[in-house]
Write a protein that holds these residues in place. Structure first.
Motif, short mmCIF file in Angstrom:
data_model
loop_
_atom_site.label_atom_id
_atom_site.label_comp_id
_atom_site.label_asym_id
_atom_site.label_seq_id
_atom_site.Cartn_x
_atom_site.Cartn_y
_atom_site.Cartn_z
N GLY A 183 -22.55 -15.50 -3.74
CA GLY A 183 -22.19 -14.46 -4.70
C GLY A 183 -20.73 -14.49 -5.06
O GLY A 183 -19.92 -15.24 -4.50
N ILE A 184 -20.40 -13.66 -6.05
CA ILE A 184 -19.03 -13.48 -6.53
C ILE A 184 -18.86 -11.98 -6.66
O ILE A 184 -19.61 -11.33 -7.40
CB ILE A 184 -18.83 -14.17 -7.90
CG1 ILE A 184 -19.12 -15.68 -7.79
CG2 ILE A 184 -17.41 -13.94 -8.42
CD1 ILE A 184 -19.17 -16.41 -9.12
N VAL A 185 -17.92 -11.40 -5.90
CA VAL A 185 -17.71 -9.95 -5.94
C VAL A 185 -16.22 -9.64 -6.05
O VAL A 185 -15.37 -10.48 -5.72
CB VAL A 185 -18.28 -9.26 -4.67
CG1 VAL A 185 -19.80 -9.33 -4.64
CG2 VAL A 185 -17.69 -9.85 -3.39
N GLU A 186 -15.93 -8.43 -6.47
CA GLU A 186 -14.53 -8.04 -6.60
C GLU A 186 -13.97 -7.75 -5.21
O GLU A 186 -14.63 -7.15 -4.36
CB GLU A 186 -14.40 -6.80 -7.49
CG GLU A 186 -12.99 -6.65 -8.00
CD GLU A 186 -12.86 -5.57 -9.09
OE1 GLU A 186 -11.71 -5.15 -9.31
OE2 GLU A 186 -13.87 -5.15 -9.66
N GLY A 187 -12.75 -8.21 -4.98
CA GLY A 187 -12.10 -7.99 -3.69
C GLY A 187 -11.38 -6.65 -3.67
O GLY A 187 -11.06 -6.08 -4.71
N ALA A 188 -11.12 -6.16 -2.46
CA ALA A 188 -10.51 -4.84 -2.31
C ALA A 188 -9.09 -4.80 -2.89
O ALA A 188 -8.62 -3.75 -3.33
CB ALA A 188 -10.50 -4.47 -0.84
N SER A 189 -8.40 -5.94 -2.91
CA SER A 189 -7.03 -5.90 -3.45
C SER A 189 -6.92 -6.59 -4.81
O SER A 189 -5.91 -7.19 -5.13
CB SER A 189 -6.04 -6.51 -2.44
OG SER A 189 -6.70 -7.16 -1.39
#
Length: 335
Positions: A285-291
């Motif tokens: 998958g490809i997800v948005e990172g916390a920073s």
């Protein structure tokens, strides 16, 4: 004079490294050629499209559960469209990791497109997992090995010489004719790999094997009437012949949730727990990172890879396996 279009089929069980191999060949061996890639993902969400778009290759993704039967309509249409629209010199077909290679070869042959010429059937095998996949998912895994004209082992650098020898012997039992590449890919140039893939005698041997299998099949089932719309070459209820979607489950989710790299690593570690989550064979998958960065992840049993990469329009997660516990997996990812 008809201009022939070469068709290369890249088969390989979930997470074996097909996309990585294709990327290497695009960069090192197919340079200057007009190449089109057709992918057939298992599950509702395609992840790899974005990864290969960076190579400037056209992607025609088909996401539908039953690989084999979805090939008949969609696949034929996709292939014809690619031939007419892009007039490529070469078409790469990357079927789903749970697709049967024999079905894909037949699907291409049955389209009877004059300018299309089957050029090679490559199966990528994760050297460290061949034995376990052969034992648990032999019907799909062995089909990919048996019908290959070349078998390319991935992750060989992690194995001892003895283990590698055992794997090659195991594969040779199922396919004595294919070209077998055991050298670490980093040590090979894409052109060397392509030359091995295009050895004509092994391609002919693979096609001959498929023909013989058909004759045997026809002989065994002479009273058998197949549904003419199915390219599977087998009866759905016939013992030992299953569709991918009867054996494998997939979860495909879009998400705006943000994860830290550590969080994602912990989640992927948890997937090892078969009792809780089922037999997870592949997660990516490809997800948005916390920073603010974007996290790309890949998982096959025993190995997880979490890295940063290019952004996507939305986060996407795909999990494939057998007897998956949908609820538990969604909770684990916080979906």
């Amino acid at each position: 004079m008809i201009r022939m279009i070469k068709v290369d089929i890249f088969s390989g069980f979930l997470g074996a490294g097909k996309t990585t191999l294709i990327k290497k060949l695009i960069e090192e061996a197919y340079k200057g050629e007009k190449v089109v890639l057709i992918e057939n993902e298992f599950g509702e969400i395609g992840i790899d499209g974005g990864f290969l778009k960076d190579s400037g290759i056209e992607i025609n993704e088909m996401n539908s559960g039953c690989i084999c039967c979805s090939l008949v309509g969609d696949f034929g249409k996709a292939l014809r469209q690619v031939v007419e629209q892009f007039k490529p010199e070469r078409i790469l077909i990357e079927p789903s990791g749970v697709g049967k290679l024999s079905d894909i070869i037949e699907a291409v042959e049955n389209l009877h497109i004059d300018e299309v010429k089957l050029n090679g059937f490559t199966t990528v095998v994760d050297a460290g997992k061949a034995k376990i996949y052969m034992k648990n998912f032999g019907e799909f895994f062995n089909n990919q090995v048996e019908h290959a004209s070349s078998i390319i082992l991935s992750h060989t650098s992690k194995l001892t010489e003895e283990k590698l020898q055992q794997v090659t012997e195991l594969l040779r039992e199922h396919n004595p004719h294919a070209v077998l590449i055991t050298t670490d890919w980093d040590k090979l140039d894409g052109k060397q790999i392509l030359a091995a893939m295009e050895k004509k005698d092994t391609i002919e041997a693979a096609l001959h094997h498929l023909e013989e299998e058909h004759l045997e099949h026809a002989h065994d089932h002479h009273e058998h009437h197949h549904d003419e719309h199915c390219c599977c070459g087998h009866d759905h209820d016939h013992d030992g012949h299953h569709h991918a979607d009867e054996v494998f489950d997939s979860i495909g989710e879009e998400t705006t949730k943000k994860y830290s790299a550590q969080e994602m690593e912990d989640i992927l570690k948890c997937l090892e727990d078969q009792k809780t989550y089922g037999f997870v064979l592949r997660a990516k998958g490809i997800v948005e990172g916390a920073s603010g960065e974007w996290i790309h992840f890949d998982y096959v049993p025993g190995e997880a890879d979490v890295r940063t990469g290019s952004a996507e329009v939305t986060g996407r997660i795909c999990v494939i396996g057998s007897e998956l516990n949908y609820q538990a997996i969604k909770e684990l990812f916080g979906l």
